[in-house]
Design a protein around this motif. Structure first.
Motif, PDB file in Angstrom:
ATOM      1  N   PRO A  45       0.808  -1.233   0.000  1.00 20.64           N
ATOM      2  CA  PRO A  45       0.000   0.000   0.000  1.00 20.64           C
ATOM      3  C   PRO A  45       0.834   1.273   0.000  1.00 20.64           C
ATOM      4  CG  PRO A  45      -0.930  -1.611   1.504  1.00 20.64           C
ATOM      5  CD  PRO A  45       0.387  -2.167   1.056  1.00 20.64           C
ATOM      6  N   ASP A  46       2.061   1.218   0.558  1.00 16.99           N
ATOM      7  CA  ASP A  46       2.898   2.425   0.588  1.00 16.99           C
ATOM      8  C   ASP A  46       3.810   2.532  -0.623  1.00 16.99           C
ATOM      9  OD1 ASP A  46       4.593   0.369   1.138  1.00 16.99           O
ATOM     10  OD2 ASP A  46       5.363   1.182   3.026  1.00 16.99           O
ATOM     11  N   GLY A  47       3.601   1.666  -1.637  1.00 16.51           N
ATOM     12  CA  GLY A  47       4.330   1.806  -2.903  1.00 16.51           C
ATOM     13  C   GLY A  47       5.585   0.972  -3.032  1.00 16.51           C
ATOM     14  N   LYS A  48       5.941   0.171  -2.064  1.00 18.26           N
ATOM     15  CA  LYS A  48       7.133  -0.665  -2.159  1.00 18.26           C
ATOM     16  C   LYS A  48       6.845  -1.889  -3.022  1.00 18.26           C
ATOM     17  CE  LYS A  48       8.990   0.675   2.364  1.00 18.26           C
ATOM     18  NZ  LYS A  48       9.424   0.169   3.693  1.00 18.26           N
ATOM     19  N   LEU A  49       7.808  -2.276  -3.868  1.00 17.69           N
ATOM     20  CA  LEU A  49       7.630  -3.396  -4.795  1.00 17.69           C
ATOM     21  C   LEU A  49       8.543  -4.546  -4.431  1.00 17.69           C
ATOM     22  CD1 LEU A  49       6.353  -4.469  -7.463  1.00 17.69           C
ATOM     23  CD2 LEU A  49       8.352  -3.504  -8.642  1.00 17.69           C
ATOM     24  N   VAL A  50       7.982  -5.749  -4.375  1.00 16.27           N
ATOM     25  CA  VAL A  50       8.747  -6.963  -4.127  1.00 16.27           C
ATOM     26  C   VAL A  50       8.569  -7.879  -5.330  1.00 16.27           C
ATOM     27  CG1 VAL A  50       9.013  -8.997  -2.671  1.00 16.27           C
ATOM     28  CG2 VAL A  50       8.463  -6.801  -1.638  1.00 16.27           C
ATOM     29  N   VAL A  51       9.673  -8.298  -5.945  1.00 18.57           N
ATOM     30  CA  VAL A  51       9.635  -9.188  -7.108  1.00 18.57           C
ATOM     31  C   VAL A  51      10.027 -10.591  -6.655  1.00 18.57           C
ATOM     32  CG1 VAL A  51      10.557  -9.664  -9.403  1.00 18.57           C
ATOM     33  CG2 VAL A  51      10.200  -7.300  -8.665  1.00 18.57           C
TER      34      VAL A  51
END
Length: 330
Positions: free
Chosen positions: A68-74
């Motif tokens: 929700p705070d914009g952090k991306l995990v691939v």
């Protein structure tokens, strides 16, 4: 029967039943392609990166989660391979529960279980035990890399595995209007019960038909035969106005009475009245659209649609011919 999509075994107590899993349902929707309206060319969808605009090949696509705070995990395929998947290729029976304790809202996708030839007897034993006790088996199973809770139930001579939604996947009906106090008169309750009884019967799904799918199939078949086809009937323009039609109102009890008479096949009964929010206080709206006006509108719409369809067909044919000629001259 299509190809088996899973192979494993049902385990309950010391009994092990080798089985194969098959999809028990198949949608009959007609699939359409996206095409260019003028010449019928297929529309292709390309995977492109939103950052550099480059087209991305399938082997470069990974799964990503954005918080929700914009952090991306691939996450990679190796990450998923390391996750624990309970059950493996085993359907482990956890408990047997009464059928009426299972909320139908939880039911998801059904599958047929076919026993291996050597497992016909233990399969029949489980089937007859479920039938005799009027219970279903609660199991856990891993399908397509995801663990699911499911039921084993009997349908005819087959055991069906029906996956369930997890409890936190079912939303609550949080509507403020449901908390409103509504006063129902005894006469209204009696007439409503009478309406239910007048429409009571045994559920036979084969008696119902997907009218829309049938209509689409007929439309396509007619176009394939190059026939002159009338467009689908248009909805009445006043059907969604949400207000009073014709200004006539009747009370809820009368609406129910007419519904009962109509359900019982009474001749000359009017169309059922449309009940609005005001019906709780004794009012409802009634349909009063004139047949002649509806017929005139329908005829006009059909004529206009036929003309548009013919014009579009001629334009597409000419365009396709020009493209073919251009290719040949090239």
């Amino acid at each position: 029967m299509p190809r088996a999509i899973w192979k494993g075994a049902v385990s309950f107590g010391l009994v092990n039943v080798p089985v194969r899993l098959y999809a028990a349902t198949g949608e009959h929707d007609i699939r359409f392609h996206q095409v260019h309206r003028t010449d019928g060319g297929r529309i292709k969808m390309k995977r492109t990166c939103s950052i550099d605009g480059e087209e991305v090949s399938y082997d470069e696509v990974a799964k990503g989660y954005e918080s929700p705070d914009g952090k991306l995990v691939v996450l990679s395929d190796e990450d998923f391979d390391e996750l624990p998947v309970a059950s493996g290729h085993e359907i482990d029976v956890l408990q047997f529960v009464p059928v009426d304790q299972v909320d139908p809202m939880m039911l998801s996708k059904p599958y047929y279980l076919e026993p291996e030839s050597r497992a016909a007897k233990p399969y029949a034993l489980l089937r007859e035990a479920l039938t005799a006790t009027d219970r279903v088996a609660v199991v856990k199973v891993a399908l397509r890399q995801r663990e699911s809770i499911a039921l084993l139930r009997v349908r005819d001579k087959a055991i069906v595995l029906q996956t369930l939604l997890w409890p936190d996947e079912i939303r609550a009906a949080e509507f403020e209007v449901l908390e409103t106090e509504v006063e129902l008169r005894p006469q209204e309750l009696t007439m409503a019960a009478s309406l239910v009884e007048s429409l009571a019967g045994d559920f036979r799904p084969e008696e119902f038909e997907d009218d829309y799918a049938v209509a689409v199939k007929k439309l396509i078949d007619a176009r394939l035969d190059d026939a002159d086809v009338a467009p689908a009937a248009q909805a009445d323009e006043g059907a969604s106005d949400g207000g009073t039609r014709g200004g006539e109102v009747v009370d809820l009890l009368t609406a129910l009475q007419r519904s009962v008479e109509r359900a019982r096949g009474g001749s000359g009964t009017p169309a059922p009245s449309e009940v609005t929010d005001e019906a709780a206080g004794g009012t409802a709206t009634k349909k009063t659209a004139t047949k002649k006006t509806a017929a005139t509108k329908t005829t006009a719409k059909k004529t206009a649609a036929k003309t548009a369809a013919k014009t579009a067909t001629k334009t597409a044919t000419k365009t396709a011919a020009k493209k073919t000629a251009a290719r040949k001259s090239a």
